[in-house]
Enzyme design. Sequence first.
Site, short mmCIF file in Angstrom:
data_model
loop_
_atom_site.label_atom_id
_atom_site.label_comp_id
_atom_site.label_asym_id
_atom_site.label_seq_id
_atom_site.Cartn_x
_atom_site.Cartn_y
_atom_site.Cartn_z
N GLY A 46 0.87 -1.17 0.00
CA GLY A 46 0.00 0.00 0.00
C GLY A 46 0.91 1.21 0.00
O GLY A 46 1.91 1.23 -0.72
N CYS A 76 6.27 -5.19 0.75
CA CYS A 76 6.39 -3.86 0.13
C CYS A 76 6.19 -2.75 1.17
O CYS A 76 7.07 -2.54 1.99
CB CYS A 76 5.45 -3.76 -1.06
SG CYS A 76 6.04 -2.56 -2.25
N ILE A 135 5.96 -3.51 -7.31
CA ILE A 135 5.07 -2.36 -7.58
C ILE A 135 5.55 -1.18 -6.75
O ILE A 135 5.49 -1.22 -5.52
CB ILE A 135 3.60 -2.70 -7.23
CG1 ILE A 135 3.12 -3.95 -7.99
CG2 ILE A 135 2.70 -1.50 -7.53
CD1 ILE A 135 1.78 -4.48 -7.52
N HIS A 171 5.66 -8.60 -4.10
CA HIS A 171 4.30 -9.01 -3.71
C HIS A 171 4.07 -10.50 -3.96
O HIS A 171 3.48 -10.86 -4.99
CB HIS A 171 3.27 -8.19 -4.50
CG HIS A 171 3.20 -6.76 -4.10
ND1 HIS A 171 2.28 -6.29 -3.20
CD2 HIS A 171 3.96 -5.70 -4.45
CE1 HIS A 171 2.45 -5.00 -3.02
NE2 HIS A 171 3.48 -4.61 -3.77
N GLU A 173 1.94 -12.37 -2.80
CA GLU A 173 0.49 -12.68 -2.84
C GLU A 173 -0.08 -12.53 -4.25
O GLU A 173 -1.20 -12.95 -4.50
CB GLU A 173 -0.25 -11.80 -1.82
CG GLU A 173 -0.45 -10.34 -2.20
CD GLU A 173 0.80 -9.47 -2.04
OE1 GLU A 173 1.89 -9.99 -1.75
OE2 GLU A 173 0.67 -8.24 -2.24
N1 GLN Z 1 5.71 2.91 -2.64
C1 GLN Z 1 5.06 2.42 -1.46
C2 GLN Z 1 5.66 3.06 -0.20
O1 GLN Z 1 6.63 3.72 -0.30
C3 GLN Z 1 5.13 0.91 -1.39
C4 GLN Z 1 4.48 0.30 -2.62
C5 GLN Z 1 3.74 -0.97 -2.38
O2 GLN Z 1 3.45 -1.37 -1.25
N2 GLN Z 1 3.35 -1.62 -3.45
O3 GLN Z 1 5.14 2.92 0.85
#
Ligand code: GLN
Length: 192
Positions: A46, A76, A135, A171, A173
């Site tokens: 997130g 992430c 991501i 990720h 998942e």
């Molecule tokens: N870019 C997000 C962050 O810095 C992490 C991205 C993700 O969880 N897919 O918190």
Amino acid sequence: MKIAVLALQGDFDAHRKRLEELGVKVVLVKKPEQLDHVDGLVIPGGESGTFLKLLGEAGLEKLKQFVQTKPTFGTCAGAILLANEVENPKQSGLGALDIRIRRNAYGRQIDSSIREGRFVQDRRDQDSPLEMVFIRAPKIERVGPGVEVIATEGGNPVAVRQGTAMAATFHPELSPDTRMHCAFLDMVRNGH
Ligand code: GLN
């Protein structure tokens, strides 16, 4: 076995599905107070800054206590929250992993990608290919002496473990391979 998935924002539902496929009872939690009767926790991807805002100081404190005692897996943004040093920008977190992690480290051109990395099996030196979905991923820039690297990509650490905490910058998942979640569930079964 009962595992909580932090469901404040982000892709918590993909973790729920994966854990249920593996035969685990899942509770989606929005408040750290709901963590009292679970065996482990997943902090999904997130935006880590948003997680911090939504948790507030009291929530972060409660989560810190949980992570010290029960297995926690961050992916992430969840990995960013578990680190003890965050860059780009600097932000606070749970301090559970002795790593330096840089947010959004791959730049805009490669915002998202699917790459093949290596999974280090069973804490032995063997490794095998593992699909990894990145991501807006962070990069682990420093790994402390007590930290075990459990997956690499391009020779760099992308999944690590220390004590009760485990983290991946990708990720798992979102890939069909269940080995990362299985490794976490092994930690839950062993208590660390
Ligand atoms: N870019 C997000 C962050 O810095 C992490 C991205 C993700 O969880 N897919 O918190």
